[in-house]
Design a protein around this motif. Structure first.
Motif, PDB file in Angstrom:
ATOM      1  N   ASN A  65      23.683   5.580   4.813  1.00  0.00           N
ATOM      2  CA  ASN A  65      24.567   5.221   5.923  1.00  0.00           C
ATOM      3  C   ASN A  65      23.911   5.701   7.210  1.00  0.00           C
ATOM      4  O   ASN A  65      24.344   6.656   7.845  1.00  0.00           O
ATOM      5  CB  ASN A  65      25.951   5.850   5.728  1.00  0.00           C
ATOM      6  N   ARG A  71      21.568  -4.329   6.211  1.00  0.00           N
ATOM      7  CA  ARG A  71      21.718  -3.628   4.930  1.00  0.00           C
ATOM      8  C   ARG A  71      21.214  -4.530   3.806  1.00  0.00           C
ATOM      9  O   ARG A  71      21.544  -5.722   3.749  1.00  0.00           O
ATOM     10  CB  ARG A  71      23.173  -3.245   4.680  1.00  0.00           C
ATOM     11  N   ASP A 129      19.458  -0.116   6.083  1.00  0.00           N
ATOM     12  CA  ASP A 129      20.326   0.645   5.198  1.00  0.00           C
ATOM     13  C   ASP A 129      20.252   0.037   3.811  1.00  0.00           C
ATOM     14  O   ASP A 129      20.095  -1.187   3.647  1.00  0.00           O
ATOM     15  CB  ASP A 129      21.765   0.648   5.712  1.00  0.00           C
ATOM     16  N   THR A 131      21.772  -0.152  -0.274  1.00  0.00           N
ATOM     17  CA  THR A 131      22.771   0.096  -1.310  1.00  0.00           C
ATOM     18  C   THR A 131      22.108  -0.180  -2.647  1.00  0.00           C
ATOM     19  O   THR A 131      21.689  -1.314  -2.912  1.00  0.00           O
ATOM     20  CB  THR A 131      24.002  -0.817  -1.147  1.00  0.00           C
TER      21      THR A 131
END
Length: 367
Positions: A65, A71, A129, A131
């Motif tokens: 984050n 992202r 970013d 994930t």
């Protein structure tokens, strides 16, 4: 059969990606038995200050984050098809000098997961970013898929601009994927004693026209967004009969249809039902495919960075789940897809090393 290697007390994600691949392949994690490996992954990432770690069942999510403008979601499944004497892993060298890591899961898809795990721990300052998702139950029914469960429970975790699934692709970029559908084609008859077969109706025999039509069928190759997807319609299971002296009153032919991502699952169901006109057809499982998504700027940037040539993905993969959420996604991982699920499953060691290097370079801006 060699004894299975006991699970280690921890995973060393600072090791090289080949060593990590071997370690996680030697931890059996057949679908439904992923808990031990999921626990070790969670523990290995728990101390990383740059990551927020979330768990859902046996799916582990770790994300940065950092407030980056974009992202990227990078995912891989941690389960395998059943082990068949191919654990623990071992190294093999072909006569041409190519070194392989042999064993269940090396291709599908723990080599890809190993690359991801190492990068997740080490990349504290990526240019986007990130994930990371590692999930359970991919090799079984779509209703059990851990990524599908995660999407239902935590849709916020899927927010992203681009997704990469570490399915084996020989280190190339495979865009989108075919859809898949399974259907039961049922014939009914009249049960009778086989000594007086003329008073019955043989349901198995009634499947003959359907099988003949399947054998003669030539599947299409469909171009979608510049990639050629080869379809397939095949018998995979035949069931019928109750005893050696009884004329069967029911027989079921199970078919699998792999369809280009230009069709929806509903359209695929219509085609299969029409193809077997005159029979009772029941769709028992289906999943939409995914268009390539290679027109997205991030996808094009990724392809250029890793020096890959885009290809179609013939098998269904979870890129379809990202595509359904509006996130363009591609398959990129070490291993030859033709060796997935094979008893001699093995991955070229250089593909693991090259894949880690390419992905690291792109995510750090060094490509």
């Amino acid at each position: 059969m060699p004894a299975e290697t006991p699970a280690p007390a921890s995973l060393d994600l600072t090791a090289d990606p080949v060593a990590i691949t071997r370690a996680i392949c030697d931890i059996p994690s057949e679908s439904g038995e992923e808990r031990v490996l999921a626990d070790l992954i969670e523990q290995a990432l728990a101390g990383a200050s740059h990551l927020e770690v979330v768990r859902d069942g046996d799916a582990i999510v770790a994300r940065t984050n950092l407030g980056r403008a974009r992202r990227v979601v990078i995912a891989g499944h941690i389960d395998t098809v059943p082990i068949n004497g191919n654990v623990p892993t071992r190294f093999e060298t072909d006569p041409d000098g190519t070194e392989y890591l042999w064993g269940r899961g090396t291709v599908d898809m723990k080599a890809g997961v190993a690359v991801q795990l190492k990068l997740a721990l080490e990349l504290a300052e990526p240019i986007v970013d990130l994930t990371w998702m590692w999930y359970d139950h991919e090799e079984v029914s779509a209703a059990l898929n851990g990524l599908g469960r995660l999407a239902a429970n935590r849709p916020d975790l899927f927010e992203g601009d681009f997704a990469i699934l570490g399915e084996p692709s020989n280190g190339q970029v495979e865009g989108g994927c075919n859809g898949t559908l399974r259907a039961e084609v049922r014939a009914t008859g009249l049960r009778a004693h086989s000594a007086r077969s003329w008073v019955g109706e043989n349901a198995i025999h009634k499947l003959s026209p359907a099988l003949a039509k399947l054998a003669a069928y030539e599947a299409e190759t469909v171009e979608v967004d510049g990639l050629a997807y080869r379809e397939g319609l095949n018998a995979v299971i035949v069931r019928g009969g109750i005893a050696g002296n009884v004329i069967p009153d029911e027989a079921v032919l199970e078919v699998n249809y792999r369809f280009a991502p230009s069709k929806s699952a509903a359209e695929a169901a219509e085609f299969v039902t029409s193809f077997f006109d005159g029979y009772e057809v029941t769709v028992v499982d289906s999943a939409d495919g995914a268009r390539p998504g290679l027109d997205d700027p991030l996808a094009q940037e990724f392809v250029r960075a890793v020096g890959a040539e885009p290809r179609p993905k013939y098998g269904w993969t979870d890129v379809a789940r990202f595509s359904a959420l509006g996130v363009p996604a591609v398959n990129f991982g070490p291993g030859d897809p033709l060796k997935a699920h094979a008893d001699d499953e093995r991955v070229a060691v250089h593909q693991i090393v090259d894949g880690e290097r390419a992905l690291r370079a792109w995510l750090t801006g060094a490509a």
